[in-house]
Write a protein that holds these residues in place. Sequence first.
Motif, PDB file in Angstrom:
ATOM      1  N   ARG A  65       7.162  -2.813 -10.405  1.00  0.00           N
ATOM      2  CA  ARG A  65       8.435  -3.530 -10.245  1.00  0.00           C
ATOM      3  C   ARG A  65       8.272  -4.777  -9.404  1.00  0.00           C
ATOM      4  NH1 ARG A  65      13.552  -0.499  -8.104  1.00  0.00           N
ATOM      5  NH2 ARG A  65      14.711  -2.407  -8.403  1.00  0.00           N
ATOM      6  N   LEU A  66       7.521  -4.642  -8.322  1.00  0.00           N
ATOM      7  CA  LEU A  66       7.262  -5.787  -7.450  1.00  0.00           C
ATOM      8  C   LEU A  66       6.523  -6.883  -8.209  1.00  0.00           C
ATOM      9  CD1 LEU A  66       7.415  -7.075  -4.652  1.00  0.00           C
ATOM     10  CD2 LEU A  66       5.303  -5.861  -4.078  1.00  0.00           C
ATOM     11  N   ARG A  67       5.552  -6.475  -9.025  1.00  0.00           N
ATOM     12  CA  ARG A  67       4.811  -7.458  -9.817  1.00  0.00           C
ATOM     13  C   ARG A  67       5.741  -8.184 -10.793  1.00  0.00           C
ATOM     14  NH1 ARG A  67      -0.781  -8.187 -11.584  1.00  0.00           N
ATOM     15  NH2 ARG A  67      -0.681  -9.465 -13.452  1.00  0.00           N
ATOM     16  N   LEU A  68       6.649  -7.438 -11.436  1.00  0.00           N
ATOM     17  CA  LEU A  68       7.613  -8.069 -12.346  1.00  0.00           C
ATOM     18  C   LEU A  68       8.494  -9.080 -11.610  1.00  0.00           C
ATOM     19  CD1 LEU A  68       8.714  -5.029 -14.540  1.00  0.00           C
ATOM     20  CD2 LEU A  68       7.395  -7.021 -15.275  1.00  0.00           C
ATOM     21  N   ASP A  75       0.824  -1.219   0.000  1.00  0.00           N
ATOM     22  CA  ASP A  75       0.000   0.000   0.000  1.00  0.00           C
ATOM     23  C   ASP A  75       0.855   1.266   0.000  1.00  0.00           C
ATOM     24  OD1 ASP A  75      -2.390  -1.361  -0.054  1.00  0.00           O
ATOM     25  OD2 ASP A  75      -2.721  -1.234   2.116  1.00  0.00           O
ATOM     26  N   LEU A  76       2.033   1.207   0.587  1.00  0.00           N
ATOM     27  CA  LEU A  76       2.907   2.373   0.669  1.00  0.00           C
ATOM     28  C   LEU A  76       3.721   2.608  -0.602  1.00  0.00           C
ATOM     29  CD1 LEU A  76       4.287   1.955   4.302  1.00  0.00           C
ATOM     30  CD2 LEU A  76       2.549   3.563   3.513  1.00  0.00           C
ATOM     31  N   LEU A  77       3.841   1.588  -1.443  1.00  0.00           N
ATOM     32  CA  LEU A  77       4.657   1.718  -2.652  1.00  0.00           C
ATOM     33  C   LEU A  77       4.018   2.664  -3.658  1.00  0.00           C
ATOM     34  CD1 LEU A  77       5.656  -2.005  -3.323  1.00  0.00           C
ATOM     35  CD2 LEU A  77       7.146  -0.159  -2.529  1.00  0.00           C
ATOM     36  N   PRO A  78       4.846   3.432  -4.360  1.00  0.00           N
ATOM     37  CA  PRO A  78       4.315   4.244  -5.468  1.00  0.00           C
ATOM     38  C   PRO A  78       3.969   3.299  -6.623  1.00  0.00           C
ATOM     39  CG  PRO A  78       6.697   4.425  -5.383  1.00  0.00           C
ATOM     40  CD  PRO A  78       6.290   3.624  -4.183  1.00  0.00           C
TER      41      PRO A  78
END
Length: 80
Positions: A24-27, A15-18
């Motif tokens: 990027r996390l999904r990749l 939730d805190l990620l832009p």
Amino acid sequence: MTAAHDYEEMHHLVDLLPPAGVRRLRLLVESDPELARFVDAAEDEIDGRDLSFIGLGSSGRSDVSERHDEILREGLDRLL
């Protein structure tokens, strides 16, 4: 540390990620063979949503938003 705590902490972190960070996390998740199957399963779940309720409230009238009070009153009067 419990699995529930890990889940809450990870959810909060995401939730805190832009938006760029989420992409990027999904990749990273998609590139991991162990985790990629969960991405695929989530996409299948989203694609399989039942949207049969769309149009359920179709009354055939084009003035519903302007006359909603009057229409509701007419319906209630019929019930009484």
